[in-house]
Write an enzyme that holds these catalytic residues in place. Structure first.
Site, PDB file in Angstrom:
ATOM      1  N   ARG A 258       0.868  -1.182   0.000  1.00  0.00           N
ATOM      2  CA  ARG A 258       0.000   0.000   0.000  1.00  0.00           C
ATOM      3  C   ARG A 258       0.902   1.228   0.000  1.00  0.00           C
ATOM      4  O   ARG A 258       1.509   1.541   1.014  1.00  0.00           O
ATOM      5  CB  ARG A 258      -0.906  -0.048   1.238  1.00  0.00           C
ATOM      6  CG  ARG A 258      -1.429   1.281   1.671  1.00  0.00           C
ATOM      7  CD  ARG A 258      -2.571   1.170   2.639  1.00  0.00           C
ATOM      8  NE  ARG A 258      -2.236   0.643   3.950  1.00  0.00           N
ATOM      9  CZ  ARG A 258      -1.565   1.315   4.894  1.00  0.00           C
ATOM     10  NH1 ARG A 258      -1.118   2.532   4.660  1.00  0.00           N
ATOM     11  NH2 ARG A 258      -1.341   0.765   6.069  1.00  0.00           N
ATOM     12  N   HIS A 262      -3.568   4.173   4.892  1.00  0.00           N
ATOM     13  CA  HIS A 262      -4.591   3.141   5.076  1.00  0.00           C
ATOM     14  C   HIS A 262      -5.950   3.660   4.605  1.00  0.00           C
ATOM     15  O   HIS A 262      -6.626   3.040   3.793  1.00  0.00           O
ATOM     16  CB  HIS A 262      -4.658   2.713   6.541  1.00  0.00           C
ATOM     17  CG  HIS A 262      -5.841   1.869   6.839  1.00  0.00           C
ATOM     18  ND1 HIS A 262      -5.958   0.573   6.358  1.00  0.00           N
ATOM     19  CD2 HIS A 262      -7.000   2.125   7.500  1.00  0.00           C
ATOM     20  CE1 HIS A 262      -7.133   0.079   6.745  1.00  0.00           C
ATOM     21  NE2 HIS A 262      -7.774   0.999   7.426  1.00  0.00           N
ATOM     22  N   TYR A 271       4.134   5.234  11.594  1.00  0.00           N
ATOM     23  CA  TYR A 271       4.477   3.836  11.895  1.00  0.00           C
ATOM     24  C   TYR A 271       5.345   3.146  10.844  1.00  0.00           C
ATOM     25  O   TYR A 271       5.716   1.997  11.033  1.00  0.00           O
ATOM     26  CB  TYR A 271       3.207   3.010  12.162  1.00  0.00           C
ATOM     27  CG  TYR A 271       2.157   3.064  11.057  1.00  0.00           C
ATOM     28  CD1 TYR A 271       2.281   2.267   9.922  1.00  0.00           C
ATOM     29  CD2 TYR A 271       1.060   3.908  11.153  1.00  0.00           C
ATOM     30  CE1 TYR A 271       1.336   2.315   8.912  1.00  0.00           C
ATOM     31  CE2 TYR A 271       0.106   3.977  10.144  1.00  0.00           C
ATOM     32  CZ  TYR A 271       0.245   3.175   9.035  1.00  0.00           C
ATOM     33  OH  TYR A 271      -0.694   3.231   8.029  1.00  0.00           O
TER      34      TYR A 271
HETATM   35  C1  LIG Z   1     -13.918  -6.764  12.171  1.00  0.00           C
HETATM   36  C2  LIG Z   1     -13.165  -5.481  12.019  1.00  0.00           C
HETATM   37  N1  LIG Z   1     -12.207  -5.176  12.912  1.00  0.00           N
HETATM   38  C3  LIG Z   1     -11.513  -4.021  12.785  1.00  0.00           C
HETATM   39  C4  LIG Z   1     -11.793  -3.157  11.756  1.00  0.00           C
HETATM   40  C5  LIG Z   1     -10.994  -1.862  11.591  1.00  0.00           C
HETATM   41  N2  LIG Z   1     -10.122  -2.045  10.430  1.00  0.00           N
HETATM   42  C6  LIG Z   1     -10.447  -1.553   9.221  1.00  0.00           C
HETATM   43  S1  LIG Z   1      -9.339  -1.956   8.055  1.00  0.00           S
HETATM   44  C7  LIG Z   1      -8.376  -2.784   9.151  1.00  0.00           C
HETATM   45  C8  LIG Z   1      -7.088  -3.419   8.713  1.00  0.00           C
HETATM   46  C9  LIG Z   1      -7.297  -4.382   7.625  1.00  0.00           C
HETATM   47  O1  LIG Z   1      -6.047  -4.808   7.159  1.00  0.00           O
HETATM   48  P1  LIG Z   1      -5.928  -5.758   5.924  1.00  0.00           P
HETATM   49  O2  LIG Z   1      -6.863  -6.897   6.067  1.00  0.00           O
HETATM   50  O3  LIG Z   1      -4.488  -6.066   5.748  1.00  0.00           O
HETATM   51  O4  LIG Z   1      -6.469  -4.858   4.708  1.00  0.00           O
HETATM   52  P2  LIG Z   1      -5.867  -3.503   4.139  1.00  0.00           P
HETATM   53  O5  LIG Z   1      -6.525  -2.392   4.917  1.00  0.00           O
HETATM   54  O6  LIG Z   1      -4.395  -3.532   4.319  1.00  0.00           O
HETATM   55  O7  LIG Z   1      -6.282  -3.470   2.720  1.00  0.00           O
HETATM   56  C10 LIG Z   1      -8.937  -2.745  10.422  1.00  0.00           C
HETATM   57  C11 LIG Z   1      -8.335  -3.359  11.608  1.00  0.00           C
HETATM   58  C12 LIG Z   1     -12.821  -3.486  10.876  1.00  0.00           C
HETATM   59  N3  LIG Z   1     -13.161  -2.706   9.847  1.00  0.00           N
HETATM   60  N4  LIG Z   1     -13.490  -4.662  11.008  1.00  0.00           N
END
Ligand SMILES: Cc1ncc(C[n+]2csc(CCOP(=O)(O)OP(=O)(O)O)c2C)c(N)n1
Ligand SMILES: [Mg+2]
Length: 380
Positions: A258, A262, A271
């Site tokens: 990425r 985020h 970070y």
């Molecule tokens: C069940 C849940 N827990 C926490 C969140 C908050 N949250 C949104 S995106 C994210 C990280 C997701 O990381 P990843 O699966 O690697 O996807 P990326 O954002 O890197 O595309 C989190 C913890 C959420 N949306 N849903």
């Protein structure tokens, strides 16, 4: 007692076709026509330019928070490109390039990010699920779709997207397990972009790869250079063909990065290091594919400006739509609103009816406003 190797077949491959200069491993080159290559590149450029435009729209307050895709265009387009219209695409929340490719009008996507319910609703004839924010919850749904297709004898494949962070959720493992047990036509696409907000991959899993998690569920897993669109396409082609032939599910791990934040609410400089980002910028999926197309004399010179025109026209159509009514946020979570939400809805309706406060005047809180569960109501 002898020791017997029960599964000596386990191996996880890493696939790449293009190097960072656009040079090719011809033995692995997928069979794509000149027109297909051009439209693949166009879709990636559209994803990148729309992403950049959306960041500006968000900064100007014209849309709300969204999750940029910068750097992940090859992972998305190399996979989505293998689907037929009747196949199902199940996104998470970082797939705008793939969604546009699947037929979401750009202005509709913008409406979603501006709070319009209709923006998140797929067209009736579209085989796509809506954007899913709760991490990993779309994966059991994807397996359910594939199970239904298998049960009804429909000739469709389901492709489901998620991130590296999603693989720590129970839903991921439940989905993989049932996909294996039922042998359904689903392709799991993990965009391993190295980060889950501020959590790095090494804190997410102790496995050497995400692809190898497939082996525990009895499915093939492959790791692919997710910034190499031809490698992603080759892996996805194989997985989709296998699913369509009745030979079951596959997990594809796209190793990508990425490059942006985020979401527009995040500051990654808190970070991760500049050096890390610079290192990955050198592996930009667009630069590499562009170099390859240039070598093959397939690069259209005005592609960026044509894509920008398409985006500009869509932004105009989006902005011609009146703003969303904030009250609709209460409409779709409960059939019957609990009393505290009912009170909040009433308060908001009252504020809307009173119109915006005059400059310098504090916003009055109506006396009957009730706090949310577990929250104190403070007057500012
Ligand atoms: C069940 C849940 N827990 C926490 C969140 C908050 N949250 C949104 S995106 C994210 C990280 C997701 O990381 P990843 O699966 O690697 O996807 P990326 O954002 O890197 O595309 C989190 C913890 C959420 N949306 N849903
Ligand atoms: Mg991630």
């Amino acid at each position: 007692m002898p020791r017997i190797a029960l599964e000596p077949r386990f191996q996880v491959e890493h696939l790449s076709v293009l190097d960072s200069e656009g040079n090719l491993d011809t033995a692995l080159e997928p069979k794509l026509s000149a027109d297909e290559l051009k439209s693949l590149y166009r879709a990636m450029v559209l994803g990148r330019r729309l992403d950049e435009r959306m960041v500006r729209l968000q900064r100007q307050g014209r849309i709300g928070t969204f999750a940029p895709i910068k750097g992940q265009e090859a992972s998305q387009m190399g996979t989505a490109f293998t689907l037929r219209r009747a196949d199902w695409m199940v996104p998470s929340f970082r797939e705008i390039a793939a969604m546009i490719w699947r037929g979401w009008p750009i202005e509709k996507l913008l409406l979603f990010y501006a709070g319009h319910v209709e923006g998140g609703r797929p067209a009736d004839d579209q085989h796509d699920l809506p954007i899913t924010i709760p991490v990993s919850t779309q994966l059991p749904h994807a397996v359910g779709l594939a199970y239904a297709a298998q049960y009804r004898g429909d000739d469709v494949v389901v492709m489901a997207y998620f991130g590296d962070g999603a693989t720590s959720e129970g839903d991921f493992h439940e989905a993989m397990n049932f996909a294996g047990v039922w042998h359904v036509p689903v392709v799991f696409v993990c965009q391993n972009n190295q980060w889950a907000i501020s959590v790095p991959l090494k804190k997410q899993t102790h496995s050497r790869t995400i692809a190898q998690k497939a082996l525990a569920y009895g499915l093939p897993g492959v790791q692919v250079d997710g910034n190499d669109v031809l490698a992603v396409y080759a892996a996805a082609r194989e997985a989709v063909d296998r699913a369509r032939a009745g030979d079951g599910p596959t997990l594809i791990e796209c190793v990508t990065y990425r490059l942006g934040f985020h979401t527009t609410a995040d500051d990654p400089s808190k970070y991760r290091s500049e050096e890390e980002v610079t290192m990955w910028e050198k592996k930009d999926p667009l630069t590499r594919f562009r170099a390859y197309l240039e070598q093959r004399n397939l690069l259209e010179s005005d592609i960026e400006s044509r894509v920008d025109e398409e985006i500009a026209a869509a932004v105009q159509r989006f902005e011609a739509t009146p703003p969303a009514d904030p009250l609709t946020m209460f409409d779709h979570a409960y059939a019957e609103l609990p009393p505290d939400l009912e009170a909040q809805r009433a308060e908001m309706a009252e504020r809307e009816a009173a119109g915006p406060p005059r400059v310098g005047e504090p916003t009055p809180l109506p006396p009957r406003a009730t706090p949310m569960r577990g929250q104190r109501l403070t007057r500012r």
